[in-house]
Design an enzyme around this catalytic site. Sequence first.
Site, PDB file in Angstrom:
ATOM      1  N   ARG A  76       0.844  -1.208   0.000  1.00 23.75           N
ATOM      2  CA  ARG A  76       0.000   0.000   0.000  1.00 23.75           C
ATOM      3  C   ARG A  76       0.876   1.253   0.000  1.00 23.75           C
ATOM      4  O   ARG A  76       1.762   1.383   0.829  1.00 23.75           O
ATOM      5  CB  ARG A  76      -0.890  -0.016   1.230  1.00 23.75           C
ATOM      6  CG  ARG A  76      -1.925   1.074   1.256  1.00 23.75           C
ATOM      7  CD  ARG A  76      -2.765   1.003   2.514  1.00 23.75           C
ATOM      8  NE  ARG A  76      -3.707  -0.095   2.505  1.00 23.75           N
ATOM      9  CZ  ARG A  76      -4.352  -0.539   3.585  1.00 23.75           C
ATOM     10  NH1 ARG A  76      -4.138   0.036   4.756  1.00 23.75           N
ATOM     11  NH2 ARG A  76      -5.199  -1.542   3.506  1.00 23.75           N
ATOM     12  N   ARG A 145      -2.070   6.912   9.515  1.00 17.55           N
ATOM     13  CA  ARG A 145      -2.190   6.380   8.148  1.00 17.55           C
ATOM     14  C   ARG A 145      -2.303   7.525   7.136  1.00 17.55           C
ATOM     15  O   ARG A 145      -2.236   8.693   7.500  1.00 17.55           O
ATOM     16  CB  ARG A 145      -3.438   5.499   8.069  1.00 17.55           C
ATOM     17  CG  ARG A 145      -3.451   4.318   9.035  1.00 17.55           C
ATOM     18  CD  ARG A 145      -2.445   3.294   8.615  1.00 17.55           C
ATOM     19  NE  ARG A 145      -2.499   2.087   9.427  1.00 17.55           N
ATOM     20  CZ  ARG A 145      -3.199   0.986   9.131  1.00 17.55           C
ATOM     21  NH1 ARG A 145      -3.970   0.945   8.064  1.00 17.55           N
ATOM     22  NH2 ARG A 145      -3.144  -0.078   9.912  1.00 17.55           N
ATOM     23  N   LYS A 211      -3.897   1.553  14.715  1.00 20.53           N
ATOM     24  CA  LYS A 211      -3.909   2.459  13.558  1.00 20.53           C
ATOM     25  C   LYS A 211      -4.564   3.786  13.960  1.00 20.53           C
ATOM     26  O   LYS A 211      -5.392   3.835  14.896  1.00 20.53           O
ATOM     27  CB  LYS A 211      -4.660   1.849  12.395  1.00 20.53           C
ATOM     28  CG  LYS A 211      -6.052   1.377  12.764  1.00 20.53           C
ATOM     29  CD  LYS A 211      -6.866   0.876  11.581  1.00 20.53           C
ATOM     30  CE  LYS A 211      -6.324  -0.347  10.913  1.00 20.53           C
ATOM     31  NZ  LYS A 211      -7.317  -1.012  10.033  1.00 20.53           N
ATOM     32  N   LYS A 213      -6.257   7.487  12.160  1.00 16.68           N
ATOM     33  CA  LYS A 213      -6.661   8.078  10.883  1.00 16.68           C
ATOM     34  C   LYS A 213      -7.074   9.547  11.010  1.00 16.68           C
ATOM     35  O   LYS A 213      -7.789   9.913  11.947  1.00 16.68           O
ATOM     36  CB  LYS A 213      -7.806   7.261  10.296  1.00 16.68           C
ATOM     37  CG  LYS A 213      -7.373   5.815  10.059  1.00 16.68           C
ATOM     38  CD  LYS A 213      -8.424   4.965   9.431  1.00 16.68           C
ATOM     39  CE  LYS A 213      -7.822   3.619   9.044  1.00 16.68           C
ATOM     40  NZ  LYS A 213      -8.818   2.710   8.467  1.00 16.68           N
ATOM     41  N   CYS A 469     -15.125  -3.226  -0.577  1.00 15.74           N
ATOM     42  CA  CYS A 469     -13.728  -3.485  -0.209  1.00 15.74           C
ATOM     43  C   CYS A 469     -13.225  -4.682  -1.019  1.00 15.74           C
ATOM     44  O   CYS A 469     -14.026  -5.392  -1.621  1.00 15.74           O
ATOM     45  CB  CYS A 469     -13.645  -3.774   1.281  1.00 15.74           C
ATOM     46  SG  CYS A 469     -14.387  -5.349   1.710  1.00 15.74           S
ATOM     47  N   CYS A 475      -8.026 -10.678   0.963  1.00 17.69           N
ATOM     48  CA  CYS A 475      -8.058 -10.208   2.352  1.00 17.69           C
ATOM     49  C   CYS A 475      -8.165 -11.389   3.334  1.00 17.69           C
ATOM     50  O   CYS A 475      -9.088 -12.205   3.242  1.00 17.69           O
ATOM     51  CB  CYS A 475      -9.239  -9.261   2.555  1.00 17.69           C
ATOM     52  SG  CYS A 475      -9.305  -8.657   4.246  1.00 17.69           S
ATOM     53  N   CYS A 510     -16.557  -7.971   5.785  1.00 14.97           N
ATOM     54  CA  CYS A 510     -16.571  -8.249   7.238  1.00 14.97           C
ATOM     55  C   CYS A 510     -16.837  -6.934   7.971  1.00 14.97           C
ATOM     56  O   CYS A 510     -16.788  -5.863   7.356  1.00 14.97           O
ATOM     57  CB  CYS A 510     -15.235  -8.856   7.681  1.00 14.97           C
ATOM     58  SG  CYS A 510     -13.898  -7.668   7.780  1.00 14.97           S
ATOM     59  N   CYS A 514     -14.188  -1.612   5.710  1.00 13.40           N
ATOM     60  CA  CYS A 514     -13.192  -0.865   4.936  1.00 13.40           C
ATOM     61  C   CYS A 514     -13.800   0.003   3.836  1.00 13.40           C
ATOM     62  O   CYS A 514     -13.185   0.960   3.389  1.00 13.40           O
ATOM     63  CB  CYS A 514     -12.172  -1.834   4.353  1.00 13.40           C
ATOM     64  SG  CYS A 514     -11.253  -2.692   5.649  1.00 13.40           S
TER      65      CYS A 514
END
Length: 570
Positions: A76, A145, A211, A213, A469, A475, A510, A514
């Site tokens: 990424r 991120r 993470k 954001k 996603c 994934c 899930c 995302c």
Amino acid sequence: MPKEKDEKPTKEEQIKENSDYLRGTIKEELAKDSSRFDEINTKLLKFHGIYQQDNRDTRQERIANKLEKEYSFMIRTKLPAGELTSRQYIALNEICDKYTNKTLRLTTRQTIQFHGTIKGNLHKTLNEINKTLILTYGACGDVVRNIMACPVCDIDSEYSVNLAEIAKTISDHLLPNTRSYYEVWINEEKIDLDDKKEEEPLYGKTYLPRKFKIGLALPQDNCIDVFTQDIGLVGITEEPVIARSKATKQSADATRNDVKLLGFNLLIGGGLGHHHNKPETYPRLASELGFITPEKLVDTLKKIVTIQRDYGSRTNRKHARMKYLIDDKGLDWFKTELEKRTGAKLESPKKITEYKMCDHLGWNRQRSEVRDQRSENRDQKTEEKSDLWYLGLFIENGRITDTNKRQIKTGLREIVEKFEPGIRLTPHQNVVLTNIKEENKSKINELLAKYKIYTKETVSQLRRNSMACPALPTCGLALAEAERTLPDIIDKLEKLGFGNERVSIRMSGCPNSCSRPPVAEIGIIGMSADKYNIYTGGDFEGTKLNKLFKENILGEKVASELALILKNKQ
Ligand code: SRM
């Protein structure tokens, strides 16, 4: 650092602590003739922008045949506000052809991902990405991120605040400090720094608990879903921005001068990830905390990051996002702690009566005096005389690839090579090409038609506002399909006559969410193989959380369930 009583730090915390600032033994393992990394390095690789994955389509069969799983890596990039040059795009396209599954994947946070790189090609791929001056450093892992920002608010004829520039400044300030990334991927010599110089002044040795954001929006355009960020910043300007419907040459001239940016409403504690049947995990919209001026922005953000660093849970990763810290300690506690750390009282947030949302598709007039610094097409003299345009193109679920139906990858490459536009990625997995001269518009339209690339005119409203996603087969966390199945659901709904409905539909494999389904008008979230929960009641502008509407719907029944919802909406 305050510690939770009697609870042990997670495995991830120990790995970070012992990693020598994210080095681990990645370099040593890279040199080995194997298809995968050990568990420790797999976790550290995320900080370098890399995820170890295996092909979920072949997983069971390979296990049954006692074969090793089919490992490959997702890479990424970090592209603050989604900006890159045409030259960078072409270079990434070439890297994609050489080392990946030959698709480029635009993400919901305005970056580009590669899938399918094998371990033997990982060093070459990262090394070549770095030569384009694009980093993958900190694109994943327990750090800040990719910073999101409306991709066109500096060049649109109705916007006039350069949020992208601010996003880049913030990003530079919040990058990790360690040189480990450069040592591993660019073969930089390890300099024997004393511990002081190597240390991470902002993050510390164990980085963040989770993470983190950050995104920047304007009330006039919440395309980044500001309420879903750990820190959301809403730009407050001196003058209202002219209404979108009046996008004429006059309005472009009328907004020629930048309106003054007074500051930002500061929102904290957004986040969407949760787990089925674990009510202690939940999606949360960010709460308004105060107002900050541009001069105080970077320092305030750093201080918020340190609060999460010092108080976020290090013993339970499912409770480690900042949203849980805020709910555990309260907004007032957070505000007091922030004021203590910045040494200044936080002003009250400014009143915002309405949020709007725009996906930036189609041909739009570009403020003619604004140059996209990142476009290589800088024939200054002609540009100054000619009108410039930007073009937003719909890329279904962000997947840039060639199929029998549409040659998006070939077509985009040809357009980018010929016309050298600036490139901006949107939070809806789409692409915007900037700095296009009036006389090139028809030539580009011809290429779009030749390669059957969707345009604002050829994509239905329903598809245009859909996102999924990647889910299966790449994934590791997907419970059900998303990107591979949503286009068929939209096909069915179009056939049933719902193509003109302007409704946001988002699907995730899930509950990590995302594609941000919890803030869509209709959210679809994978429960288990081929079963989905459907959520309704969000709004188009992303200011509300939706609610569970139906549970455990079979994949083949999702389209008919959505048809009923859409019918009732009409
Ligand atoms: Fe995500 C994990 C893909 C945006 C919440 N996300 C993953 C991983 C890396 C799976 C993994 O950990 O092994 C997925 C890789 C799939 C693949 O094969 O490529 C993945 N997330 C994506 C992308 C590519 C989806 C897309 O369609 O574009 C997005 C990449 C963004 C980027 O460029 O940085 C992406 N992920 C999001 C968003 C939306 C956003 O940030 O605006 C969210 C919800 C917002 C939030 O963070 O709360 C999101 N991803 C998660 C979570 C749940 C986090 C949580 O708080 O529980 C995970 C799992 C985790 O962190 O444990 C996750």
